[in-house]
Design an enzyme around this catalytic site. Sequence first.
Site, PDB file in Angstrom:
ATOM      1  N   THR B 154       0.898  -1.374   0.105  1.00  0.00           N
ATOM      2  CA  THR B 154       0.108   0.107  -0.077  1.00  0.00           C
ATOM      3  C   THR B 154       0.917   1.147   0.073  1.00  0.00           C
ATOM      4  OG1 THR B 154      -0.276  -0.368   2.169  1.00  0.00           O
ATOM      5  CG2 THR B 154      -2.202  -0.285   0.918  1.00  0.00           C
ATOM      6  N   GLY B 193       3.615  -2.800   8.166  1.00  0.00           N
ATOM      7  CA  GLY B 193       4.026  -3.417   9.529  1.00  0.00           C
ATOM      8  C   GLY B 193       5.445  -3.991   9.541  1.00  0.00           C
ATOM      9  N   GLU B 446      -6.472  -7.158   3.678  1.00  0.00           N
ATOM     10  CA  GLU B 446      -6.757  -8.458   2.867  1.00  0.00           C
ATOM     11  C   GLU B 446      -7.864  -8.321   2.190  1.00  0.00           C
ATOM     12  OE1 GLU B 446      -5.574 -11.930   5.100  1.00  0.00           O
ATOM     13  OE2 GLU B 446      -4.524 -10.673   6.374  1.00  0.00           O
TER      14      GLU B 446
END
Lengths: 698, 699
Positions: B154, B193, B446
């Site tokens: 992203t 992350g 997801e």
Amino acid sequence: MATFNNNVPTKFPKLDPKGPAGDIVLAAERAKATFNTQELTKFMYGEEWLDRFSRVLEVIENEPAFDKSNRYYQGRNERVADAFKKDKRMVELAREKKWTDVDSQIANFLYDQSSPFSLHSGMFLPTLKNQTTDEQKKLFLEPAVKHQIIGCYAQTELGHGSNVQGLETTATYINETNEFEIHSPTLTSSKWWIGGLGKAANHAIVMARLILNGKDFGPHPFCVQIRSLEDHRPLEGITVGDIGPKFGFNTVDNGFIMFDHYRIPHVSFLARYAQVKQGTGEYVRPPNAKLSYGTMVFVRANIVMGVRFALAKAATIAIRYSAVRNQFVDAANPRKWENKVVETAVLDYTMQQYRMLPIIAQAYACFFTGREMLRLYNENQTNMNAGNFTLLADLHASSSGLKSLCTTMAVQGIEDCRRACGGHGYSMFSGLGSFYQDYLPNVTWEGDNYVLTQQTARYLGKQFRSVAANKTKESDMNFTSGYLYEYLQNPNSKCPAVEAADFMNPEVLLNAFRFRAASMTQKLVHQLDDQGKSWNSMTVEIARVSKAHTQLVLLSNFISGLQAARSEVSSSTMQALRNMALLFGSHTLEQELADFLVSQYLSPDQAGMVKDLTLDLLSKVRPDAVALVDAFALPDYYLHSALGRYDGKVYESMTEMAEQEPLNHKLVTDSYEECIKPLVHAGKAEGRWKGEGMQAKL
Amino acid sequence: MIDNERVRFPKLKPAEPQGTHLLAVERQNASFKPEELSVYMHGQQYLDARESILDVLQNDPILGDKSQRYYQARDQRFDRAMLNAKRFAELIREHKWNADDVLIADMLIDEPNQFRLHRSMFMPTIANQGTEEQKEFFLRPAEKYQIIGCYAQTELGHGSNVQGLETTATYDPSTQSFILHSPTLTAAKWWIGGLGKAATHACVMARLITQGKDHGPHPFIVQIRSLEDHRPRNGVTVGDIGPKFGFNTVDNGFVMFDNYKIPHISMLAKYSQVVKATGEYVKPPNAKLSYGTMVFVRANIVMESRYVLARAATVAVRYAAVRSQFVDAANPKKLEGTSRTVETPVIDYNMVQYRLFPVIAQAYACFFTGKEMYRMYNENQDRMAQGDFSFLADLHATSSGLKSLTTTISLAAIEQCRRACGGHGYSMFSGLGNFYQDYLPKVTWEGDNYILTQQTARYLGKTFRSVAASKGDEQRTTFSERYIQDYMSNPGARCPAQSAADFLNPEIILSAYRFRAAQMIETFVRKTDQENRTFNSMLVLVYQISRAHCQLFIVSNFLAAVFPGPTQKELPKEVLSVLRTMALLYALYTMEEELADFLCSQYISSEQATMIKEQVVQLLGKVRPDAVALVDAFGLPDYQLNSALGNSKGEVYEQMTAMAEMEPLNHRAVHESYEEIIKPFVHAGKHLWKRDSKGIARL
């Protein structure tokens, strides 16, 4: 240790976001609005209030103690300490600037974060004003107004919430010494959740069971000193502290307190209503308590007005960001920018409109109902002073349901808007995360939202029985008995709409809401009275009946409010507001469709029409979406959101705020030496590295 | 100076009746043995594994201590999570935990850390998309944490639409390297992350540009920090994206590249390739096989939803059995062995049951659907291996909708359970606040839960058209085809139920669900094909169709599993009976929730709607005595729950007060702000003070 300068803050390169730029997009949105935003703003707030608003805003925006820039990064300790500083400065500013209560409320609203002193002014002072004798006012209220004592309001206990009659803390009058002995007999009797008690207060209004000569008179209020005036130490016999971290509200020191046979003087008992005779402990009953219901209506009218702001804030952020944020190319309708196909603004997707535009409509609905409640409150106060209580029951019942419905709607609206912001809605920089966290307790406190619906439904049942038995005199007819009566004249009537456009007639919508609420009330009464069902077994339906009534109240006030406003706004503004009212009605109807279908007033075909109408209204509202949130005139200082800024500079703001993250003030994290280096350098030992130092690679 | 000591509660007991006693009574009253249900659901092997992993974790000096979790600020939590991450990596090695064990441990630890995506995304991506050479080069050191990775897809301005990513990787044959570049601010990788502070490497999705042509996003393994001292490399701007609603133990990061050069080996080349010498692009083979994996991932999500729901329900149901409020006048409760009236436990209130029991039923529903998805996944893998792709599309479409539906209901359930805990639900000690915060992104990542439903509805529309065109003479094989065909054979059918009891008949329930879903698909097809409505204008309907389809799927799986269900030998009849009640409650509660759809379909009449509502209330009464046992059966340990309200012993108030004593603000009697903030105000009123007999200043 690092062999380089680690204290290098991370900075983003000076790049622009990919076009079209947010500021240009929002300017274009504003240009296509069909009405004048300022006109609507003035209509809602009035010029006098707007002047105050900007005056107070200018003051606090320039006050260091009111600075919000560290808010999203701090831990609880730092946040509490900063909240204390704001409290102190707030008291000083109010004095310096000679702020009225309204000015202070505006300042608190804009600052948008509760603090240790919040309940001193929110609950302690009002209780001292309303429930004390003149002697007590002099003793407690006068120093409290100057913050020479700092107070809180201690009712809830660790094991007891909504049921005030279940409180355990006792206050036993000792005839011989003319004192009360406050005592906490069990662990569950510990006062709990008390805002301002944990660290700030030196006095508390304590609700305790009054015991006189061995007899229990139930909970009564006492003003109790809990900490030393000299050095703030908890007084002997008192265990007091903070209840720990919460989902939100962590700037407030919600506290607990327990009393171990703690003696307080007779004057501590707040004696404007009930009294205890000195020496004998004789109890003097309070007069009629009905008057206090009036105040509750006022509090709830303000809650509804607060909901308007909550919804408007959430919608402002989500709508502005949705205008700026692009995703996918809508193949059926590709968007061009500077002659190139670009991704479509998410605000142009129906699903996004369906998730957000009704929230703006709800905000306007709450404005009109809040206004009407304040009007009715005043009318009722005048009436009651003249001994006329006819308005009270209806007003009180509706206000219970409204508190429940509107705050539930607000929480839902905030979360829906946050999710409608996609991934970035999860960043604190959206401004919606902390807002949700802090707003959330509204659905539980000041009457649990489920428990409250029982009051509304009880009243509806009573009215229904009376109307059905022809016992309601024409002169006693009010809003509720009116629509119940109408229903009973023709309980088999059907909605006359033959096409979607028919629902554009507000009366058609209103009739459907009236019928639904009345028929659900009838069914409830039937199950209770004729089928012998227990109240407990009906509580699910009870919550629905209350909701049905309350949604009718909201829609009804919206529509009548618009009629009354005709002379005050131009026709283009009126049209925009009419669209809001219709969208509120049609979307709410669609949300609650099952009720309308079960009532058989609406047919499945008509349900299809309502769904079509909602979609049609969404596209009508679409061009005005940004203007409709702009009209609430919520300043950037208040929103404190990277996504919802007035100028649309979303990505510039996200990256600026990321630069402020404390983890970015050093290149390499402190945990590196202990947690990462040993693992990674094991690769060096295994001979996996090529090159040396900074150049080392696999 | 005053002695500024810690606050301690007096040694008092809560008011009678005691929580421990109430929970013990609840357990006695259960109609079945939760252990038997637990074994049936999990299998003894899983339970043993969980037990032994729990034992390791609970006794570990680092991971065993969750006591500071609710009090810490982000920087402290972050440092602590780094320690946890390292310790977890060590334990995995020491105990030779396999992938399943790691999942169990992760669930028990219940806090994401900086290395999680290294294991769950970075390594699997290399394993699946790397060549043998790349696996040797990147995966071997990654397995030992000699490099630590993350997955960077992203961007600041781009989420669900992968095709819209801006970061470029331009191949330069002369140096045989790719040039990674971020052309705009919105091209910054964002939300990644493990990237903010921990990772040395990232799997970067960037638009591959070679021989002047843009081939869209492809994966590259990129070193972003120095192996020697962890400094960001030249040309790389990297950091943490700042505080979030939850997940604050993780360093979600951003990264931007300024013409950053990486070698040819960086592009993961199992599928597409760039010829080293020329830069020629070699296209990947058929991508269909990877859809199979997605089904597996989503089956895991559904199975995980079961635990999410079960956990929320465990906390709320146990606390509701202990917490008492008001006296139910029609049915007052007496303190055991006395004539004293006490308040009623809130679990006896119908509204509370209505808010909580369906959540337990949802948890069991997800279990049976997850199980069925695994079965279908395996069947499909076998078929695909033989070149039969006929099941894939149906399975994939259903799994998209199921990810959306089950994560949405799980999230709603956490919040519903939190609110059902009343005021204390708002305390972090409930254990539900941070659980909600950390679970929340599931509805967005997801596959965004709204966007996913478009895949499901598109497929169902297609299936409807194909069934309609074949005029129903063909033998239909997939789940969707069968119920659509069913509907088309009698689109004017009506529900035959005459009484509330008829709705206990699985076939009556199922036909209603089938009819509703099929009819909504028909409406969608009609509006598209005959009324020329755009897809965009029907997104609301699209979402509803996916939901209708998936609810049918879940209800079908649940009912099929328990009616007639396992034999007495496999499952004691009391357990089977309670599972049937759960299945019926799930089916009828969901029907009531979606009543408008059923009424609009005209399959269900207004009178039948009332019967359904009555039946739901009756089922709640039937569940009531088993409520605590039904949550106990999930066997979620206190270590995982970390909740004062939901602890297995019912020591609610003892734990609330013990945890309040740990609050750092209570480590001193007087707050640091006193001198500056409070004292000046209060001392200004000194002239009003009077001394009492003990010399204490009072008003």
